[in-house]
Design a protein around this motif. Structure first.
Motif, PDB file in Angstrom:
ATOM      1  N   PRO A  62       0.809  -1.232   0.000  1.00 27.37           N
ATOM      2  CA  PRO A  62       0.000   0.000   0.000  1.00 27.37           C
ATOM      3  C   PRO A  62       0.842   1.281   0.000  1.00 27.37           C
ATOM      4  O   PRO A  62       0.569   2.210  -0.777  1.00 27.37           O
ATOM      5  CB  PRO A  62      -0.838  -0.115   1.277  1.00 27.37           C
ATOM      6  N   ASP A  63       1.869   1.365   0.850  1.00 26.34           N
ATOM      7  CA  ASP A  63       2.727   2.552   0.877  1.00 26.34           C
ATOM      8  C   ASP A  63       3.450   2.724  -0.446  1.00 26.34           C
ATOM      9  O   ASP A  63       3.608   3.845  -0.944  1.00 26.34           O
ATOM     10  CB  ASP A  63       3.765   2.454   1.999  1.00 26.34           C
ATOM     11  N   MET A  64       3.895   1.632  -1.014  1.00 29.68           N
ATOM     12  CA  MET A  64       4.625   1.698  -2.277  1.00 29.68           C
ATOM     13  C   MET A  64       3.726   2.183  -3.406  1.00 29.68           C
ATOM     14  O   MET A  64       4.150   2.953  -4.262  1.00 29.68           O
ATOM     15  CB  MET A  64       5.250   0.348  -2.591  1.00 29.68           C
ATOM     16  N   LEU A  65       2.479   1.743  -3.412  1.00 30.97           N
ATOM     17  CA  LEU A  65       1.535   2.182  -4.444  1.00 30.97           C
ATOM     18  C   LEU A  65       1.182   3.659  -4.291  1.00 30.97           C
ATOM     19  O   LEU A  65       0.826   4.310  -5.272  1.00 30.97           O
ATOM     20  CB  LEU A  65       0.263   1.330  -4.402  1.00 30.97           C
ATOM     21  N   LYS A  66       1.280   4.195  -3.086  1.00 28.79           N
ATOM     22  CA  LYS A  66       1.003   5.622  -2.847  1.00 28.79           C
ATOM     23  C   LYS A  66       2.141   6.503  -3.345  1.00 28.79           C
ATOM     24  O   LYS A  66       2.018   7.719  -3.354  1.00 28.79           O
ATOM     25  CB  LYS A  66       0.808   5.879  -1.350  1.00 28.79           C
TER      26      LYS A  66
END
Length: 159
Positions: A128-132
């Motif tokens: 999730p953090d990487m996709l943000k």
């Protein structure tokens, strides 16, 4: 330096996932990737692995961080994580069988569900953090008695 790479190929609200035929993670959905060859950079590795496993030719995959794991208090290994965004118009029909397993587009929301036991257990903690688009960071995954017991996000990596 870690020995492995992984890539999440995103198109719109879906991500191309591989249901692996072999250990590790046999029968689970995961990104595509593999082992870095001698003399190869992590980026060269992921470009090669994506082409070998999917047939897709990618350029300049986005480095999003690292994930390392330890089992029963012993460091075992880690991987460099990349994300590639495809144009929505890009045609890549699935499901398709490849040597490594079955490739299929999966909704990102489904991949990240906390009760989804068909996906590699640590993905929902770092992806999730990487996709943000957050700064690349290091994630430590802790396994005890074969089960994921915790994930810790470390400080962003230095560029």
């Amino acid at each position: 330096m870690f020995l492995y790479t992984i890539c999440f190929i995103v198109k719109g609200t879906e991500v191309l996932m591989l249901n692996r035929y072999k250990a590790p993670n046999k029968g689970l959905w995961n990104g595509v990737g593999g082992k870095i060859h001698e003399g190869e950079t992590p980026e060269e590795c992921i470009i090669r692995e994506v082409e070998e496993e999917t047939g897709l030719l990618i350029e300049a995959p986005g480095f999003t961080g690292t994930v390392q794991w330890e089992f029963d208090y012993q460091f075992i290994g880690g991987m460099y994580v990349y994300i590639v965004y495809l144009e929505k118009e890009t045609s890549y029909p699935t499901p398709v069988k490849v040597d490594e397993g079955l490739l299929d587009w999966k909704p990102i929301k489904w991949v990240l569900e906390s009760d989804n036991y068909g996906v590699v257990s640590n993905i929902r903690y770092f992806l999730p953090d990487m996709l943000k688009g957050e700064e690349p960071a290091e994630y430590h995954c802790y396994y005890h008695s074969g089960k994921l017991s915790g994930v810790k996000k470390m400080e962003p990596l230095q560029k």
